[in-house]
Scaffold this motif. Structure first.
Motif, PDB file in Angstrom:
ATOM      1  N   MET A   1       0.778  -1.171   0.000  1.00  0.00           N
ATOM      2  CA  MET A   1       0.000   0.000   0.000  1.00  0.00           C
ATOM      3  C   MET A   1       0.839   1.264   0.000  1.00  0.00           C
ATOM      4  N   SER A   2       1.862   1.178   0.497  1.00  0.00           N
ATOM      5  CA  SER A   2       2.677   2.358   0.545  1.00  0.00           C
ATOM      6  C   SER A   2       3.146   2.750  -0.866  1.00  0.00           C
ATOM      7  N   LEU A   3       3.314   1.804  -1.749  1.00  0.00           N
ATOM      8  CA  LEU A   3       3.678   2.110  -3.123  1.00  0.00           C
ATOM      9  C   LEU A   3       2.515   2.774  -3.842  1.00  0.00           C
ATOM     10  N   LEU A   4       1.350   2.307  -3.644  1.00  0.00           N
ATOM     11  CA  LEU A   4       0.159   2.911  -4.247  1.00  0.00           C
ATOM     12  C   LEU A   4      -0.045   4.316  -3.704  1.00  0.00           C
ATOM     13  N   LEU A   5       0.136   4.474  -2.418  1.00  0.00           N
ATOM     14  CA  LEU A   5      -0.024   5.790  -1.811  1.00  0.00           C
ATOM     15  C   LEU A   5       1.061   6.737  -2.334  1.00  0.00           C
ATOM     16  N   ALA A   6       2.241   6.262  -2.524  1.00  0.00           N
ATOM     17  CA  ALA A   6       3.327   7.082  -3.057  1.00  0.00           C
ATOM     18  C   ALA A   6       3.020   7.465  -4.497  1.00  0.00           C
ATOM     19  N   ASN A   7       2.463   6.546  -5.282  1.00  0.00           N
ATOM     20  CA  ASN A   7       2.092   6.867  -6.677  1.00  0.00           C
ATOM     21  C   ASN A   7       0.976   7.914  -6.724  1.00  0.00           C
ATOM     22  N   LEU A   8       0.002   7.773  -5.844  1.00  0.00           N
ATOM     23  CA  LEU A   8      -1.106   8.748  -5.810  1.00  0.00           C
ATOM     24  C   LEU A   8      -0.594  10.151  -5.405  1.00  0.00           C
ATOM     25  N   ILE A   9       0.225  10.176  -4.431  1.00  0.00           N
ATOM     26  CA  ILE A   9       0.779  11.476  -4.003  1.00  0.00           C
ATOM     27  C   ILE A   9       1.637  12.035  -5.126  1.00  0.00           C
ATOM     28  N   SER A  10       2.392  11.228  -5.766  1.00  0.00           N
ATOM     29  CA  SER A  10       3.233  11.652  -6.878  1.00  0.00           C
ATOM     30  C   SER A  10       2.376  12.152  -8.031  1.00  0.00           C
ATOM     31  N   ALA A  11       1.287  11.481  -8.368  1.00  0.00           N
ATOM     32  CA  ALA A  11       0.383  11.909  -9.445  1.00  0.00           C
ATOM     33  C   ALA A  11      -0.287  13.222  -9.079  1.00  0.00           C
ATOM     34  N   ALA A  12      -0.680  13.387  -7.823  1.00  0.00           N
ATOM     35  CA  ALA A  12      -1.307  14.642  -7.382  1.00  0.00           C
ATOM     36  C   ALA A  12      -0.319  15.797  -7.485  1.00  0.00           C
ATOM     37  N   LEU A  13       0.910  15.551  -7.115  1.00  0.00           N
ATOM     38  CA  LEU A  13       1.933  16.603  -7.220  1.00  0.00           C
ATOM     39  C   LEU A  13       2.215  16.953  -8.685  1.00  0.00           C
ATOM     40  N   ILE A  14       2.254  15.942  -9.545  1.00  0.00           N
ATOM     41  CA  ILE A  14       2.466  16.203 -10.984  1.00  0.00           C
ATOM     42  C   ILE A  14       1.301  16.998 -11.542  1.00  0.00           C
ATOM     43  N   ALA A  15       0.080  16.657 -11.191  1.00  0.00           N
ATOM     44  CA  ALA A  15      -1.094  17.393 -11.677  1.00  0.00           C
ATOM     45  C   ALA A  15      -1.065  18.826 -11.172  1.00  0.00           C
ATOM     46  N   THR A  16      -0.689  19.002  -9.912  1.00  0.00           N
ATOM     47  CA  THR A  16      -0.592  20.369  -9.347  1.00  0.00           C
ATOM     48  C   THR A  16       0.509  21.145 -10.062  1.00  0.00           C
ATOM     49  N   GLY A  17       1.622  20.541 -10.330  1.00  0.00           N
ATOM     50  CA  GLY A  17       2.729  21.193 -11.051  1.00  0.00           C
ATOM     51  C   GLY A  17       2.321  21.588 -12.452  1.00  0.00           C
ATOM     52  N   LEU A  18       1.616  20.622 -13.150  1.00  0.00           N
ATOM     53  CA  LEU A  18       1.148  20.953 -14.508  1.00  0.00           C
ATOM     54  C   LEU A  18       0.143  22.104 -14.489  1.00  0.00           C
ATOM     55  N   THR A  19      -0.739  22.108 -13.519  1.00  0.00           N
ATOM     56  CA  THR A  19      -1.727  23.194 -13.414  1.00  0.00           C
ATOM     57  C   THR A  19      -1.020  24.529 -13.177  1.00  0.00           C
ATOM     58  N   VAL A  20      -0.059  24.534 -12.271  1.00  0.00           N
ATOM     59  CA  VAL A  20       0.698  25.771 -12.002  1.00  0.00           C
ATOM     60  C   VAL A  20       1.456  26.193 -13.253  1.00  0.00           C
ATOM     61  N   PHE A  21       2.053  25.214 -13.957  1.00  0.00           N
ATOM     62  CA  PHE A  21       2.792  25.512 -15.186  1.00  0.00           C
ATOM     63  C   PHE A  21       1.874  26.116 -16.242  1.00  0.00           C
ATOM     64  N   LEU A  22       0.691  25.536 -16.439  1.00  0.00           N
ATOM     65  CA  LEU A  22      -0.245  26.052 -17.446  1.00  0.00           C
ATOM     66  C   LEU A  22      -0.751  27.451 -17.075  1.00  0.00           C
ATOM     67  N   VAL A  23      -1.052  27.660 -15.803  1.00  0.00           N
ATOM     68  CA  VAL A  23      -1.499  28.995 -15.359  1.00  0.00           C
ATOM     69  C   VAL A  23      -0.378  30.009 -15.571  1.00  0.00           C
ATOM     70  N   ALA A  24       0.854  29.632 -15.243  1.00  0.00           N
ATOM     71  CA  ALA A  24       1.998  30.540 -15.427  1.00  0.00           C
ATOM     72  C   ALA A  24       2.225  30.820 -16.910  1.00  0.00           C
ATOM     73  N   LEU A  25       2.052  29.800 -17.759  1.00  0.00           N
ATOM     74  CA  LEU A  25       2.207  29.977 -19.211  1.00  0.00           C
ATOM     75  C   LEU A  25       1.153  30.932 -19.761  1.00  0.00           C
ATOM     76  N   ARG A  26      -0.105  30.764 -19.309  1.00  0.00           N
ATOM     77  CA  ARG A  26      -1.175  31.660 -19.760  1.00  0.00           C
ATOM     78  C   ARG A  26      -0.873  33.111 -19.312  1.00  0.00           C
ATOM     79  N   LYS A  27      -0.438  33.281 -18.080  1.00  0.00           N
ATOM     80  CA  LYS A  27      -0.114  34.626 -17.581  1.00  0.00           C
ATOM     81  C   LYS A  27       1.076  35.203 -18.358  1.00  0.00           C
ATOM     82  N   ALA A  28       2.035  34.373 -18.714  1.00  0.00           N
ATOM     83  CA  ALA A  28       3.186  34.831 -19.494  1.00  0.00           C
ATOM     84  C   ALA A  28       2.737  35.299 -20.875  1.00  0.00           C
TER      85      ALA A  28
END
Length: 166
Positions: free
Chosen positions: A1-28
């Protein structure tokens, strides 16, 4: 379970990073568009300022030329005014000299009239009555005329010297 939890946290962080990147790109992109618009406005303002500068330089040249012309006119008018003042003084001096040089004919008294022959009793023309009354002779100047400027000669020729105030 810890691997699944690590993957979920990792996917959430990637999605948050992509969202921040897209918002920053639009503002740029918005910032780039606004900077282009601002650069065009600055260029237009600079061009307008250059045109205003050229206009002001032309006006300055015009004003300087006009100032030079006005100074020349002022000098000319001062010269003309001083010449007119000098001429007026000369005319007044000539007028005073003319008045001083006038010698009226002696008045004929009653005793001399009675002794005068009959042809002398004829009516006297108006010019001779003026002479007898002591007014100056207009046709014969007592002294040679002084050289005056042309415009003064024109005025003197057309004026009645006995009645005019110069």
């Amino acid at each position: 379970m810890s691997l699944l939890l690590a993957n979920l946290i990792s996917a959430a962080l990637i999605a948050t990073g992509l969202t921040v990147f897209l918002v920053a790109l639009r503002k740029a992109n918005r910032l780039t568009a606004m900077s282009r618009a601002m650069a065009q406005q600055v260029a237009g303002s600079a061009q307008s300022l250059e045109q205003a500068l050229l206009f002001l330089q032309n006006e300055r040249e015009t004003c300087r030329d006009e100032s030079v012309r006005l100074e020349a006119k002022l000098k000319d008018s001062d010269r003309a005014r001083s010449e007119m003042t000098r001429t007026i003084r000369m005319v007044e001096r000539a007028k005073n000299e003319f008045k001083d040089n006038v010698r009226p004919f002696p008045a004929v008294d009653a005793a001399q009239r009675a002794a005068a022959p009959a042809f002398a009793q004829q009516p006297v023309p108006a010019a001779q009555t003026e002479i007898r009354q002591g007014t100056p002779i207009h046709n014969q100047p007592a002294a040679p005329a002084k050289v005056l400027p042309v415009f003064v000669n024109r005025i003197v020729r057309s004026a009645d010297v006995a009645n005019a105030v110069l």
